[in-house]
Scaffold this active site. Structure first.
Site, PDB file in Angstrom:
ATOM      1  N   ARG A  78      11.094  -6.375   5.760  1.00  0.00           N
ATOM      2  CA  ARG A  78      10.906  -4.883   6.318  1.00  0.00           C
ATOM      3  C   ARG A  78      11.473  -4.741   7.767  1.00  0.00           C
ATOM      4  O   ARG A  78      12.059  -3.628   7.789  1.00  0.00           O
ATOM      5  CB  ARG A  78       9.575  -4.447   5.924  1.00  0.00           C
ATOM      6  CG  ARG A  78       9.111  -3.003   6.207  1.00  0.00           C
ATOM      7  CD  ARG A  78       8.010  -2.934   5.753  1.00  0.00           C
ATOM      8  NE  ARG A  78       6.934  -2.930   6.717  1.00  0.00           N
ATOM      9  CZ  ARG A  78       5.489  -2.955   6.577  1.00  0.00           C
ATOM     10  NH1 ARG A  78       5.076  -2.142   5.599  1.00  0.00           N
ATOM     11  NH2 ARG A  78       4.688  -3.042   7.663  1.00  0.00           N
ATOM     12  N   ARG A 107     -10.362   0.096   8.391  1.00  0.00           N
ATOM     13  CA  ARG A 107      -9.733  -1.440   8.638  1.00  0.00           C
ATOM     14  C   ARG A 107     -11.075  -2.129   9.414  1.00  0.00           C
ATOM     15  O   ARG A 107     -10.780  -3.385   9.790  1.00  0.00           O
ATOM     16  CB  ARG A 107      -8.595  -1.320   9.633  1.00  0.00           C
ATOM     17  CG  ARG A 107      -7.157  -1.495   9.412  1.00  0.00           C
ATOM     18  CD  ARG A 107      -6.306  -1.362  10.151  1.00  0.00           C
ATOM     19  NE  ARG A 107      -5.057  -1.791  10.097  1.00  0.00           N
ATOM     20  CZ  ARG A 107      -3.867  -1.125   9.639  1.00  0.00           C
ATOM     21  NH1 ARG A 107      -3.808   0.042   9.266  1.00  0.00           N
ATOM     22  NH2 ARG A 107      -2.811  -1.767   9.589  1.00  0.00           N
ATOM     23  N   LYS A 143       0.631  -1.242  -0.050  1.00  0.00           N
ATOM     24  CA  LYS A 143      -0.064   0.009   0.149  1.00  0.00           C
ATOM     25  C   LYS A 143       0.826   1.228   0.052  1.00  0.00           C
ATOM     26  O   LYS A 143       0.546   2.133  -0.843  1.00  0.00           O
ATOM     27  CB  LYS A 143      -0.772  -0.059   1.092  1.00  0.00           C
ATOM     28  CG  LYS A 143      -1.986  -0.900   1.574  1.00  0.00           C
ATOM     29  CD  LYS A 143      -2.964  -0.987   2.495  1.00  0.00           C
ATOM     30  CE  LYS A 143      -2.515  -1.021   3.844  1.00  0.00           C
ATOM     31  NZ  LYS A 143      -1.755  -2.172   4.432  1.00  0.00           N
ATOM     32  N   ARG A 181      11.077  -1.349  12.074  1.00  0.00           N
ATOM     33  CA  ARG A 181       9.759  -1.205  12.764  1.00  0.00           C
ATOM     34  C   ARG A 181       9.646  -2.391  13.563  1.00  0.00           C
ATOM     35  O   ARG A 181       9.537  -3.692  13.520  1.00  0.00           O
ATOM     36  CB  ARG A 181       8.762  -1.461  11.365  1.00  0.00           C
ATOM     37  CG  ARG A 181       7.851  -0.186  11.546  1.00  0.00           C
ATOM     38  CD  ARG A 181       6.891  -0.248  10.484  1.00  0.00           C
ATOM     39  NE  ARG A 181       5.825  -0.760  10.565  1.00  0.00           N
ATOM     40  CZ  ARG A 181       4.598  -0.785  10.152  1.00  0.00           C
ATOM     41  NH1 ARG A 181       4.604  -0.099   9.179  1.00  0.00           N
ATOM     42  NH2 ARG A 181       3.491  -1.245  10.439  1.00  0.00           N
ATOM     43  N   ARG A 202      -1.255  -9.714  13.462  1.00  0.00           N
ATOM     44  CA  ARG A 202      -1.778  -8.633  12.529  1.00  0.00           C
ATOM     45  C   ARG A 202      -2.515  -9.195  11.236  1.00  0.00           C
ATOM     46  O   ARG A 202      -3.538  -8.720  10.890  1.00  0.00           O
ATOM     47  CB  ARG A 202      -0.623  -7.612  12.045  1.00  0.00           C
ATOM     48  CG  ARG A 202      -0.264  -6.604  13.300  1.00  0.00           C
ATOM     49  CD  ARG A 202       0.936  -5.996  12.902  1.00  0.00           C
ATOM     50  NE  ARG A 202       1.244  -5.288  11.704  1.00  0.00           N
ATOM     51  CZ  ARG A 202       2.448  -5.400  10.995  1.00  0.00           C
ATOM     52  NH1 ARG A 202       3.572  -5.482  11.124  1.00  0.00           N
ATOM     53  NH2 ARG A 202       2.431  -4.331  10.009  1.00  0.00           N
TER      54      ARG A 202
HETATM   55  P1  AMP Z   1       0.216   0.283   9.282  1.00  0.00           P
HETATM   56  O1  AMP Z   1       1.294   1.018   9.287  1.00  0.00           O
HETATM   57  O2  AMP Z   1      -1.247   0.665   8.453  1.00  0.00           O
HETATM   58  O3  AMP Z   1       0.456  -1.537   9.000  1.00  0.00           O
HETATM   59  O4  AMP Z   1      -0.392   0.235  10.925  1.00  0.00           O
HETATM   60  C1  AMP Z   1       0.290  -0.138  11.945  1.00  0.00           C
HETATM   61  C2  AMP Z   1      -0.580  -0.463  13.126  1.00  0.00           C
HETATM   62  O5  AMP Z   1      -1.225   0.985  13.667  1.00  0.00           O
HETATM   63  C3  AMP Z   1      -1.573  -1.312  13.086  1.00  0.00           C
HETATM   64  O6  AMP Z   1      -1.053  -2.642  13.234  1.00  0.00           O
HETATM   65  C4  AMP Z   1      -2.544  -0.859  14.132  1.00  0.00           C
HETATM   66  O7  AMP Z   1      -2.144  -1.161  15.290  1.00  0.00           O
HETATM   67  C5  AMP Z   1      -2.552   0.635  14.055  1.00  0.00           C
HETATM   68  N1  AMP Z   1      -3.578   1.448  13.051  1.00  0.00           N
HETATM   69  C6  AMP Z   1      -2.923   1.877  11.786  1.00  0.00           C
HETATM   70  N2  AMP Z   1      -4.177   2.066  11.004  1.00  0.00           N
HETATM   71  C7  AMP Z   1      -5.192   1.878  11.869  1.00  0.00           C
HETATM   72  C8  AMP Z   1      -6.649   1.863  11.887  1.00  0.00           C
HETATM   73  N3  AMP Z   1      -7.370   2.475  10.501  1.00  0.00           N
HETATM   74  N4  AMP Z   1      -7.537   1.277  12.894  1.00  0.00           N
HETATM   75  C9  AMP Z   1      -6.935   0.729  14.054  1.00  0.00           C
HETATM   76  N5  AMP Z   1      -5.680   0.721  14.133  1.00  0.00           N
HETATM   77  C10 AMP Z   1      -4.727   1.238  12.985  1.00  0.00           C
END
Ligand code: AMP
Length: 195
Positions: free
Chosen positions: A129, A90, A14, A135, A146
């Site tokens: 990654r 999400r 993404k 990270r 996740r």
């Molecule tokens: P990402 O970078 O999009 O993979 O997000 C990393 C983490 O941030 C996720 O595993 C969630 O813990 C939190 N997170 C990001 N976006 C959301 C969302 N829309 N709703 C809930 N948690 C989120």
């Protein structure tokens, strides 16, 4: 404005494809994960709350997430020709809140691009990654959680947006540029982008 949701599991590409879309169309990128990570880095109260969920591979509660998103939209809207929502929504309640929030601002989600990648490949990409970027949630145990959250809670959005006639699945394995071409072909036919 042309508003796009870039949808897919963690590690589906993404962020990479969002950057290419920004380079081509100048859209405004909102990655909720990036917003939360910058709050964590700045040591804010919100960052502390976010970290307690992110480090466990859990989702931040919907109400809080929706508030954060609305603030970002209002902050960035004056200078934007359209948004790429990356990592949001999400959950079904988040999708409903996004719809309502955009409607209140005379806007809508025009298209949802779903990057579809097999779990084994996602796991491989995310472990790599984690090594490259450091990270902390890219370790095998948290990645497994996740991916489970994605399948249980997030993937029903494919059906939600398919029912709205907005979902286009894109095969997310292979060359980055080929995947991007397929995304461009999917969105270029949209009347709101041509306008
Ligand atoms: P990402 O970078 O999009 O993979 O997000 C990393 C983490 O941030 C996720 O595993 C969630 O813990 C939190 N997170 C990001 N976006 C959301 C969302 N829309 N709703 C809930 N948690 C989120």
């Amino acid at each position: 404005m042309f508003n796009l949701v870039i949808f897919g599991a963690p590690g589906s590409g993404k962020g990479t494809q969002s950057q290419k879309l920004i380079d081509r169309y100048g859209f405004t990128h909102i990655s909720t994960g990036d917003v939360l990570r910058s709050q964590i880095a700045a040591g804010t109260e919100l960052g502390k709350i976010a970290d307690s969920y992110i480090s466990k591979g859990q989702l931040i509660p919907d109400d809080l997430m929706v508030d954060i998103l609305a603030q970002e939209v209002d902050r960035l809207r004056p200078q934007s020709n359209g948004f790429i929502f990356d990592g949001f929504p999400r959950t079904i309640p988040q999708a409903e809140a996004l719809k309502k929030m955009l409607e209140q601002r005379g806007e809508e989600v025009h298209s949802v691009i779903g990057l579809e990648v097999a779990d084994e490949e996602l796991m491989e990409r995310l472990v790599k990654r984690g090594v490259d970027s450091g990270r902390s949630d890219d370790n095998p145990e948290t990645i497994g959680r996740r991916l489970k959250v994605y399948h249980d809670t997030t993937s029903p959005l494919r059906e939600y947006y398919s029912n709205e006639g907005k979902y286009t699945p894109i095969h997310g394995s292979g060359h980055v540029d080929e995947i991007f071409t397929n995304i461009v072909n999917a969105i270029e036919s949209h009347p709101a982008l041509k306008a």
